[in-house]
Design a protein around this motif. Structure first.
Motif: not given
Lengths: 154, 759, 306
Positions: B656-657, B660-661, B688-689, B693-695
């Protein structure tokens, strides 16, 4: 040097501080409470979040003198009688902590949210934590952890 | 799969409680009495000769304890791979941010004032900022390399001319990726102390303390035995705090030596963006040949990479770009030409993926383009050409385990690929995929060996200690090591403690990079735990007067198998063993070197550099707003073959990390510069997200134990952001029919492409 | 951000008189500290070096949030952005301000940042500014020499520059009564879904008209597309009293764009800002029209603005 009276994690304290001392430095250097972190030093990352009278604020943008007569909660103040706060437990349980640098701030902001909105929607969780940047976790487990605490409280 | 007690379980990270309570001590939390504040004076010019440095006024500032320049150092060149930099500039500065002088003072204000009073006369020199400019005839020489080239790669395997001739379709295109920053939340920080006998101690946020010590020893001209590096809790690294030791660390030591007091230096975020080592931007031309039956016939790449002012880990990074992604598929003919070029910009370095993401973006995009040209589903083209277990890739990677094909199918099924692809253009929705490959350790990085050593000590007071030099940086290696030890020994997890990394006590270790820690570090820990177990049971067997094979150690208890005898607690056995041996603990040693089948690549970059390779596939579902060019990722899938996943909870965290990066790299991040000066060196304008901003991200582990990894594990740490940009680019194409070839794919660029296409 | 913020003395006046006497004494050597989310950043960057910092947070007169007997809304300069974003009294057309306040920065920033601070900082991209233009806010200011009131449109002179004099304090923001059924929408364009400064900010406000697709009153405020926030008056005229069709809206949005002078910077290119201005003006009105549809449950008569 002005004297300030601040309640820190429930304990009243009197300190003498220069007007130019930032709250984040007061907490970290004068009080030795290094759980609060400094990163961007400009209010953009949230790592310095503390609760001021229960509200989440960026301590890098507040002078220590401004807190005279107010109360501050840092991450060190969350434990009660040796027991972790449910949010701390949940963050640990759900794998919401990796490097941990953003975690104290993230947990405090989440606490401020749940204190105000005990059953937040996912959108509300995201809106409240939008000012806390994390680079390791991708945020999803943080959301899960907060949801779980909210659900358990129902 | 074998049934284990805690391998494969979702175990909580053992470090989390300290981090959740604020007890963990990071670099800036660490204090020493009398500690001074250090600050660095950095070049305001992208390229200039230093004519004169006058520190006399700075030395007079009240509270200043030391001011240093290169004259206070042995002036020894160093670097992670090529020795081309000094900790403090000698004669020349080569980028805006280059370190020239430093001060240590009792507080920040005095340090800042002193910095402002250092007078430097410069002769500005012409500067170059792109590889093209730097290689052009008449360009200013940044170092002594002809055409300012750091590394040149040129190889051909087979004959691409022939390969392209036998293709039905040949495509050629150019792609660019940007300079992005790791953006770990904790900036670089160092506390250094030197005593009057020439011993140096350094506390720092470092990923590879033992390797860092080697480099520091060279710079300081002090033997390693007199240098101690203690790793403080690291607030994120992602490669940026690994083997290239940025000047901040030796500068801190030189200040401490001169001041006679401990010194702390901490980077501000402006300094991080201007002067720490971020991702190598690359312009890559690729030519790909494919037949109507879906097979690849040839692949040619030309890489033009911007190194910035110093080499750092650049040569290895560009070497990775040149070879790694290709090993995903069967390519009969390949050709590669790469130039890594010095420019007067911030030097680049290592960032999760180490050159691999840049090429994945190109290759995985072009595979989709080629698939369209032959009217094939890009999934099927990937399946057709996917490398398989038992095969050796065109660059010599030996695939002892590989479930790439299974990952492709799993990704397709999980994401609903076949039902969704090409069907939702009207709504601006699309789906895209990209495959990934990465190593578990890289033999090319350190000339002498790849492997690891660990000790497992069962102390007389009970309690098991794991001693390793491989560094925890938040990814969870301490937990994985504790699990491996607890499982192998047969003791409860709570009894196991992984000790902090301290070069005084930890065995030499190469450090945390190349996704090697679980695989190689874990293997050493496994061997050490087995050794400790064997020694403990040997002793217990003698005590109980049975042969060791009759004993088992489970949940901390040693007993005779299939017997009602209660046996003894392992602590009891350890205590008795120590009494019988003058107080010695049970000491298990695990020293692991990679098998001889793992090689340093030859001059043409051919070689089996890793013991095990990890694979996977990512799928992105996006919505593109045709009016604004904004991309919303609706859902993301990441399917992995990393062998056995020792801890799926932590494994998901890595996925997940990393994803997102990768989203940041794909859609929003870029360090912007004008004439060598950073324009957006802060978190307002370097974006940066955020959590909004994360799905949703679904992770799938397709587990098949690797023959070499501990319990069958392979690397996972870096691969997670390797294909992300490509998957998103392919999804954007599916959604609105525009092919983005430059990262980041901002709304502006997407809208411009849509408009251009519609004309 | 080096962290060194200079040297200054700190004052915390308990009343407006005390604050004014400090301002009289120190004038332009002083800086007003409200939420601190702008001032502290400026101090850290060395953009300002006051020798006196005057913390106004204890001045009660600056914290009001109430409707007056004339049906206007009186907002104290110290009302914080989080408070504004959830203020029940910001109904009808005034809700435009609440929407804008909710989009500033982060929750942490909104818990401290104030309306007065956002106005006096006068950033071209300040989220509350174009809505305040639309609402035709009036600003009450006080100095040792007395009081004055100014229309907000006259207040902004350029990026970071306002009509506020060095001994003056912004005390209140007055929102005039709006016609019944007024509706406003604030659209903010940014790359991320949070934290970002606006690349483009558009505030639209409309009311009245014989049917759901016609407006008697139209106001459009634009932010981040010029050195100060602006009213797009020609665009407003093009939308008054006519049936709002796709073509009419498109033409008006084009007129709005003509009144902008966006720059290219690290946040976005000028052409893209113009595109997004057009897009957001259209989007903003589409949203208002949605509200006004007879079947949307939010008709022209639904709410009082005063």
């Amino acid at each position: 040097m002005p004297a300030i009276q601040v309640e820190i994690n429930g304990i009243p304290r009197k300190s003498f501080v220069e007007p130019t001392l930032m709250l984040v430095d007061f907490v970290r250097d004068h009080l030795g409470l290094t759980g609060t972190k400094k990163s961007c030093d400009s209010g953009n990352c949230g790592a310095c979040t503390v609760l001021l009278d229960g509200k989440a604020v960026n301590s890098c943008l507040i002078l220590a003198v401004e807190t005279d007569g107010h109360s501050i909660t840092t991450i060190e103040g969350l434990q009660k009688d040796g027991k972790l706060h449910p949010l701390q437990e949940a963050f640990i349980e759900f794998g919401a902590i990796q490097c941990g640098f953003c975690s104290p701030a993230m947990i405090l902001t989440a606490k401020a949210l749940l204190d105000q909105t005990p059953y937040p929607s996912e959108d509300q969780i995201r809106a409240a934590l939008a000012g806390n940047l994390c680079r390791c976790t991708g945020y999803l487990k943080i959301i899960e952890a907060i949801k779980s605490v909210s659900e358990r409280m129902r | 799969m074998e049934k284990h007690a805690i391998i494969g379980e979702r175990i909580r990270n053992v470090d989390s409680p300290d981090k959740a309570t604020g007890r963990a001590v990071y670099g800036t939390d660490f204090r020493l009495p009398g500690m001074l504040h250090g600050k660095i004076l950095r070049s305001p010019f992208a390229h200039a000769r230093i004519l004169r440095v006058d520190t006399s006024r700075a030395e007079k500032v009240r509270g200043v304890k030391a001011v240093i320049t290169a004259e206070d150092t042995p002036k020894i060149k160093y670097g992670a791979q090529i020795h081309d930099e000094y900790p403090l500039a000698v004669e020349k500065v080569r980028y805006e941010g280059d370190e020239i002088a430093a001060v240590a003072a009792v507080d920040e204000e005095a340090a800042q004032e002193a910095l402002e009073r250092i007078k430097i006369d410069y002769e500005p020199l012409p500067a170059v900022f792109s590889p093209q400019e730097a290689m052009a005839p008449g360009a200013p020489a940044i170092h002594e390399s002809p055409q300012n080239i750091v590394t040149h790669i040129d190889f051909e395997r087979g004959c691409v001319e022939e390969g392209f001739r036998s293709a039905d379709v040949v495509l050629e295109d150019v792609f660019k990726s940007a300079n992005v920053h790791q953006a770990y939340l904790e900036p670089h920080v160092c506390v250094a102390q030197a005593d009057t006998l020439g011993n140096v101690t350094l506390w720092g946020s470092l990923q590879a303390p033992a390797r860092n010590r080697e480099i520091l020893s060279r710079i300081l001209k002090i033997p390693q035995s007199r240098i101690r590096i203690v790793q403080t809790t690291v607030g994120g690294g992602f490669g940026g705090k690994a083997t290239q030791l940025i000047s901040l660390y030796p500068i801190c030591v030189f200040l401490a030596i001169k001041a006679g007091q401990p010194v702390r230096i901490l980077n501000t975020w402006e300094e991080e963006f201007a002067a720490s080592r971020s991702r190598m931007p690359a312009e890559i031309r690729m030519k790909l040949g494919i037949r109507k039956d879906g097979t690849f016939t040839a692949k040619e790449i030309e890489i033009l990479a911007n190194c910035g002012a110093y080499a750092g880990t650049g040569p290895a990074v560009v070497g990775t770009t040149a070879t790694r992604a290709t090993s995903l598929y069967r390519f009969p003919h390949v050709k590669c030409k790469a130039d890594l070029v010095y420019t007067n910009l911030t030097p680049i370095g290592s960032y999760r993926g180490y050159g691999n993401p840049q090429l994945h973006f190109v290759m995985e995009s072009m595979i989709d383009m080629a698939s369209e040209a032959i009217d094939w589903d890009p999934l099927e083209v990937r399946v057709k050409n996917a490398i398989r277990k038992g095969e050796t890739s065109v660059h010599g990677f030996a695939m002892n385990s590989c479930r790439l094909s299974e990952c492709l199918e799993e990704a397709a099924v999980k994401s609903g690929w076949r039902e969704k692809r090409g069907r939702r253009r009207k709504e601006g929705r699309g789906i895209g995929m990209a495959s990934m490959i990465h190593v578990s350790g890289n033999r090319a990085v350190y000339p002498f060996f790849d492997g690891s050593t660990a000790y497992v000590r069962i102390q007389p007071h009970g309690g098991v200690e794991v001693v390793t030099g491989e560094a925890e940086i938040g990814q969870g290696s301490n937990t994985v090591f504790a699990q491996i030890t607890a499982e192998t020994l047969g003791v409860p997890l709570q009894e196991v403690r992984v000790l902090p990394v301290d070069t005084d006590h930890s065995p030499f270790a190469l450090g945390t990079f190349a996704s090697r820690v679980t695989t190689l570090g874990g293997k050493a820990v496994l061997l050490a735990a087995e050794d400790a177990r064997q020694k403990l049971l040997s002793f217990a067997a003698a005590k109980m007067e049975v042969s060791p094979e009759k004993l088992e150690l489970k949940e901390g208890r040693i007993r005779i198998k299939n017997s009602a005898d209660p046996g003894m607690e392992y602590q009891e056995a350890a205590k008795l063993a120590s009494h019988a041996s003058g107080g010695a603990p049970i000491l298990g040693v695990g020293a692991f070197s990679v098998p001889s089948t793992v090689q340093i690549p030859d001059a043409s970059r051919y070689g089996n550099i890793s013991m095990a390779y990890s694979f996977g596939v990512q799928v992105a579902e996006v919505q593109v707003d045709r009016k604004t060019g904004k991309v919303t990722i609706q859902k993301f899938f990441s399917v992995h073959d990393s062998g056995t996943v020792i801890n799926p909870l932590l494994g998901e965290g890595q996925v997940e990390g990393g994803v997102v990066q990768g989203i940041g790299f794909a859609l929003m991040e870029e360090i912007l510069r004008k004439e060598g000066r950073v324009l957006n060196g802060n978190f307002t304008d370097y974006r940066i997200p955020t959590i909004r901003d994360v799905p949703p991200i679904e992770t799938v582990f397709v587990e098949e134990p690797d023959p070499f990894g501990p319990f069958g594990a392979k690397g996972l740490g870096e691969i997670t952001q390797v294909p992300t940009a490509a998957a998103i680019a392919n999804a954007i194409y599916d959604a609105v029919g525009v092919r983005l070839k430059e990262l980041p794919m901002t709304p502006e660029r997407i809208l411009a492409s849509i408009r251009k296409r519609n004309r | 951000m080096s962290g060194t913020i200079g040297r200054f003395a700190y004052h915390r006046p308990k009343s407006l008189e005390q604050a004014l006497s400090l301002l009289q004494r120190y004038g332009d050597k002083s800086a007003i500290l409200a939420g601190g989310t702008d001032l502290l950043v400026e101090l850290k960057r060395g953009l300002r070096r006051p020798s006196q910092v005057i913390d106004v947070k204890e001045i009660r007169e600056l914290t009001c949030l109430e409707k007056t007997s004339d049906g206007e809304l009186r907002l104290g300069a110290l009302v914080n952005l989080q408070g504004l974003s959830s203020a029940g009294v910001l109904q009808g057309g005034w809700n435009l301000l609440a929407q804008a306040a909710s989009k500033v920065g982060s929750w942490q920033v909104r818990n401290r940042g104030t309306l007065g601070g956002n106005i006096c900082h006068a950033s071209p991209s300040g989220d509350t500014l174009s809505p305040l233009l639309c609402l035709e806010a009036k600003l009450n200011m006080v100095s040792p020499r007395g009081k004055r009131t100014m229309a907000i449109e006259d207040f902004f002179w350029g990026p970071g520059e306002t009509a506020l004099e060095s001994e003056e304090l912004l005390t209140e923001v007055i929102l005039p009564r709006l016609p019944d059924g007024a509706k406003g929408v604030y659209k903010k364009f940014s790359l991320r879904r949070a934290m970002d400064l606006a690349m483009v900010g558009v505030a639209v406000l409309a009311w009245g008209g014989p049917d759901a697709r016609r407006f008697d009153g139209v106001r459009i405020g634009l932010g981040a597309v010029g050195p100060k926030p602006i009213r797009a008056r020609r665009a407003e005229e093009a939308l008054k009293g006519v049936e709002i069709t796709k073509a009419v809206l498109g033409k008006a949005a084009d007129l709005a764009v003509e009144e902008t002078t966006p720059i290219s910077d690290v946040r976005g290119a000028d052409w893209y800002r113009r595109e997004m201005t057009k897009h957001l003006v259209e989007e903003g009105f589409r949203e208002i029209l949605e509200f006004n549809r007879p079947d949307s449950g939010e008709g022209n008569n639904a709410r009082h603005s005063g």
